[in-house]
Design an enzyme around this catalytic site. Structure first.
Site, PDB file in Angstrom:
ATOM      1  N   GLU A 160       0.853  -1.195   0.000  1.00 61.99           N
ATOM      2  CA  GLU A 160       0.000   0.000   0.000  1.00 61.99           C
ATOM      3  C   GLU A 160       0.880   1.232   0.000  1.00 61.99           C
ATOM      4  O   GLU A 160       1.830   1.332   0.785  1.00 61.99           O
ATOM      5  CB  GLU A 160      -0.914   0.019   1.227  1.00 61.99           C
ATOM      6  CG  GLU A 160      -1.777   1.293   1.318  1.00 61.99           C
ATOM      7  CD  GLU A 160      -2.691   1.292   2.537  1.00 61.99           C
ATOM      8  OE1 GLU A 160      -3.164   0.202   2.901  1.00 61.99           O
ATOM      9  OE2 GLU A 160      -2.903   2.379   3.128  1.00 61.99           O
ATOM     10  N   GLU A 165      -2.227  11.601   3.165  1.00 62.93           N
ATOM     11  CA  GLU A 165      -3.294  11.439   4.144  1.00 62.93           C
ATOM     12  C   GLU A 165      -3.312  12.674   5.033  1.00 62.93           C
ATOM     13  O   GLU A 165      -2.269  13.256   5.323  1.00 62.93           O
ATOM     14  CB  GLU A 165      -3.069  10.197   5.006  1.00 62.93           C
ATOM     15  CG  GLU A 165      -3.188   8.883   4.265  1.00 62.93           C
ATOM     16  CD  GLU A 165      -2.983   7.702   5.191  1.00 62.93           C
ATOM     17  OE1 GLU A 165      -3.971   7.019   5.515  1.00 62.93           O
ATOM     18  OE2 GLU A 165      -1.838   7.471   5.604  1.00 62.93           O
TER      19      GLU A 165
END
Length: 568
Positions: A160, A165
C-alpha cells in the site's frame, strides 16, 4: 479550464524542479493516463469505479463510520473539479444503516512505475480523513474493481502506498500531510513514513506527487521531495512494489480521524486533476562506458565506485556478494558511490556488479568482478545469547554483539535464532529517549546497524524488535560501555568486572581475581593479536611487547570483557 499546451509547459517546468532534487532518481515524462474532470455531472465510469461493498463485519476498517456510495451527491464533477463529499446523513445499504456517507473511487487503470500528480484541496474538518493512495492490483479485497479477477494477495503483502493522508495526526499542525508505506515488514502503525507542512490546506490547492521507480519511492509536495523510501534490502517483505497498483481517492469519517462533531454537516475534497506519467519511448541502447572500482575500505564496510552512461539518463546497478543482491540507481555519467556496510573485519569479500537501463538493456562488459579485504578492528566486542523478551516471546532466542570500531562507532548486530518466523525484519530500539531505526539485513535473519559519533566511555542501551508475518518479538535492552567493557545483563559480567590489575605495567601483568579466567588475549590498537594465553597463573609475561597502549580481553566461558592497558 485547462489546455494541453499549458499542461505540457507546466509539466516541463515541474520536471526541471524535480530534477534539481537528488531524491528523484528517474524522471518520467510521457502522460499515459489522466482525468482532467472537464465534464460536469457523474464521474467518468470509463475511468473510475465506486467501491461500496462493506468489508466482512459490516464496517470499514480503522473504526470508520461512513457508507461509501455511488450517489452523485457524494461524488460528482462541477466546474472542472471532482468533488468527493462526506455528508452527515442517515443511509441504509447492504442491510446496515450508518449516519455518514462518502465516496471511495478506484481507478480502472493500473500501472507499474511512473509518477502520479494529483492537484487537490483538502477538507480539514474534525473527524474527516481525506486520502490519495494506491493498492496492489492483486489485493484480495472483496468489492474492489480488480479483486474479482486479480485478487490473489492479502493486505499488506500486496503493498500500500499512501501518497497523501490528512486528519489522522492529532499531535501535528492542521496543515500537516503524510505519506506512508505498508508492507509485510511494517504495517498498521508503519514506521515507513514521512510528512511535511503545506500552506493553508483549507483554501489552497496543492500538487501531491509520487515518483515510483524500480529503486525507490519519492513523495513530493508542489514539486519538492520530502520523503523517500528506499530499503537497503528489497524483498517481498520490504518491497512489494514491483507489480501494478491502482489509485484510490476517498474521504473517510471518524475512527482514527477522531470524533466527528455534532455540528458537522458535510466536507469536500476537491480534485483538479489526476495524471500518471511513464516513459513510453522504446529504448534499445545499452549503457556504455561501464566502470567499477573499490573506494574507501573500513573494518566493517567497503565502498564501490560505479559509473556508466545511458541515453535514458538513468543507469541501474546490481551488486551481488554472498547471498545478498541489491539494486541501485545512478545518474548517467555521474559516479555512484555504494557503501556495503555490516561486514566482518579482516575478511575478503567478492562482488559481482552489473549495469543496465530501465528497459533491461545491459552493458556489454557485464559483469565486473571486484574484491577487497576489510581492515582489522579494535576488537572491542561484547556478545551473548538470550531468549528474554520485553514484548512477545522467542521460541529459541537470539544472539547479540556490540562492537566499537574506528574510535567512536558502535556496530550492533542481532541474529534471530527462531526458525518458525518468516518475513523477518529488525528494528533497533534505543531505550532513552526512545527511538526506532530499521536495521540492515546481513544474511538470513542476522541484522546490523552502526551508530556513529558515540562518546568513548558512555553507556548505551539498545534492544531489537523482530517483526515477522503475524506478529513481533522484542528483545530485552542491553547495556554497552562504548570503547571499553560491557554489562549485558548477564551475571558473568559482574564477576569479570571485578577483575583488576596494576596499570601501567612493565614486565608482567599481575591479575587480581576471585574467579578462574579461561583465557587472555592482548591486541594492539591496529587490531592485531600480539598475545594469547590460557590462564593457568595470575601472571602474564609481556616483556616481549613494545611500550604502548594495548587492549586486553579476558574470557569466562562464552563471556568476555575488554580493558585498556599501558605497557611501559
Amino acid at each position: 479550464m485547462k489546455n494541453t499546451a499549458s499542461i505540457k509547459l507546466l509539466f516541463s517546468l515541474f520536471l526541471f524542479c524535480q530534477f534539481g532534487f537528488a531524491q528523484v532518481d528517474v524522471v518520467y515524462s510521457d502522460l499515459v493516463w489522466s482525468d482532467e474532470f472537464n465534464t460536469n455531472g457523474a464521474v467518468d465510469s470509463n475511468k473510475w469505479f465506486h467501491q461500496t461493498q462493506l468489508p466482512s463485519g459490516g464496517s470499514w476498517f480503522n473504526g470508520e463510520l461512513q457508507h461509501y456510495t455511488n450517489l452523485i451527491t457524494n461524488s460528482f464533477v462541477n466546474a472542472g473539479m471532482l468533488n468527493i463529499v462526506a455528508k452527515n446523513e442517515s443511509y441504509t445499504d447492504q442491510g446496515i444503516t450508518k449516519q455518514y456517507t462518502s465516496a471511495r473511487l478506484n481507478s480502472k487503470f493500473a500501472f507499474k512505475y511512473g509518477r502520479v500528480d494529483v492537484r487537490a484541496k483538502l477538507p480539514i474538518d474534525a473527524g474527516t480523513w481525506p486520502a490519495i493512495w494506491m493498492l496492489g492490483k492483486n489485493v484480495n479485497e472483496p468489492g474492489g474493481y480488480f479483486s474479482s479477477t486479480f485478487g490473489t494477495t492479502d493486505w499488506p503483502a500486496c503493498g500500500e502506498i499512501d501518497i497523501m493522508e490528512h486528519g489522522i495526526f492529532p499531535s501535528q499542525s492542521i496543515n500537516y500531510i503524510q505519506s506512508t508505506l505498508h508492507t509485510p515488514s511494517s504495517f498498521g502503525g508503519s514506521v515507513n513514513n514521512g510528512g511535511t507542512i503545506a500552506s493553508d490546506l483549507a483554501n489552497s490547492y496543492h500538487v501531491y506527487s509520487l515518483n515510483w521507480s524500480p529503486f525507490q519511492l519519492t513523495f513530493l509536495l508542489d514539486g519538492v521531495p520530502y520523503y523517500t523510501y528506499n530499503p537497503a534490502v528489497k524483498n517481498a517483505s520490504t518491497w512489494p512494489f514491483d507489480l501494478e497498483q491502482f489509485l484510490l481517492l476517498n474521504v473517510a469519517m471518524g475512527g482514527v480521524a477522531g470524533t466527528v462533531p455534532s455540528s458537522f454537516t458535510q466536507a469536500s475534497m476537491q480534485i483538479d486533476y489526476v495524471r500518471v506519467y511513464q516513459n513510453t519511448t522504446v529504448d534499445t541502447q545499452a549503457p556504455l562506458n561501464f566502470t567499477a572500482s573499490i573506494g574507501n575500505v573500513t573494518s566493517t564496510s567497503i565502498e564501490l565506485l560505479l559509473n556508466a552512461t545511458d541515453n535514458s539518463g538513468t543507469v541501474g546497478y546490481n551488486v551481488s556478494y554472498g547471498t545478498a543482491s541489491n539494486n541501485y540507481s545512478g545518474t548517467s555519467g555521474v559516479q555512484k558511490s555504494i557503501v556495503i556496510s555490516g561486514l566482518n573485519p579482516n575478511t575478503n569479500y567478492s562482488f559481482t556488479v552489473t549495469a543496465s537501463d530501465l528497459a533491461g538493456n545491459t552493458a556489454s562488459n557485464n559483469p565486473i568482478f571486484l574484491s577487497a579485504t576489510t581492515l582489522p578492528n579494535s576488537t572491542l566486542i561484547c556478545s551473548g545469547i538470550s531468549n528474554l523478551a520485553q514484548q512477545g516471546s522467542f521460541s529459541t532466542g537470539y544472539n547479540y554483539e556490540f562492537q566499537t570500531n574506528n574510535g567512536n562507532e558502535v556496530k550492533i548486530t542481532y541474529g534471530l535464532l527462531d526458525t518458525d518466523k518468516v518475513g523477518v525484519v529488525a528494528f533497533l530500539w534505543k531505550q532513552t529517549p526512545f527511538s526506532e531505526v530499521q536495521m540492515t539485513n546481513v544474511s538470513g535473519n542476522v541484522f546490523t546497524h552502526t551508530l556513529t559519533n558515540q562518546t568513548i566511555g558512555s553507556t548505551i542501551n539498545y534492544g531489537v524488535k523482530f517483526a515477522f508475518a503475524g506478529g513481533m518479538s522484542v528483545t530485552n535492552y542491553y547495556s554497552y560501555v562504548v570503547g571499553s567493557a560491557c554489562s549485558m545483563g548477564v551475571a558473568a559480567f559482574s564477576e569479570l568486572n571485578s577483575i583488576s590489575f596494576p596499570n601501567p605495567v612493565t614486565d608482567s601483568i599481575n591479575i587480581n581475581s576471585n574467579i578462574s579466567i579461561d583465557k587472555v588475549e592482548i591486541y594492539n590498537l591496529l587490531g592485531i593479536k600480539v598475545l594469547e594465553q590460557n590462564l593457568e597463573t595470575d601472571k602474564i609475561d609481556v616483556t616481549h611487547l613494545q611500550p604502548g597502549v594495548y587492549l586486553i580481553i579476558m574470557y569466562l566461558g562464552s563471556e568476555k570483557i575488554v580493558k585498556k592497558i599501558i605497557i611501559r
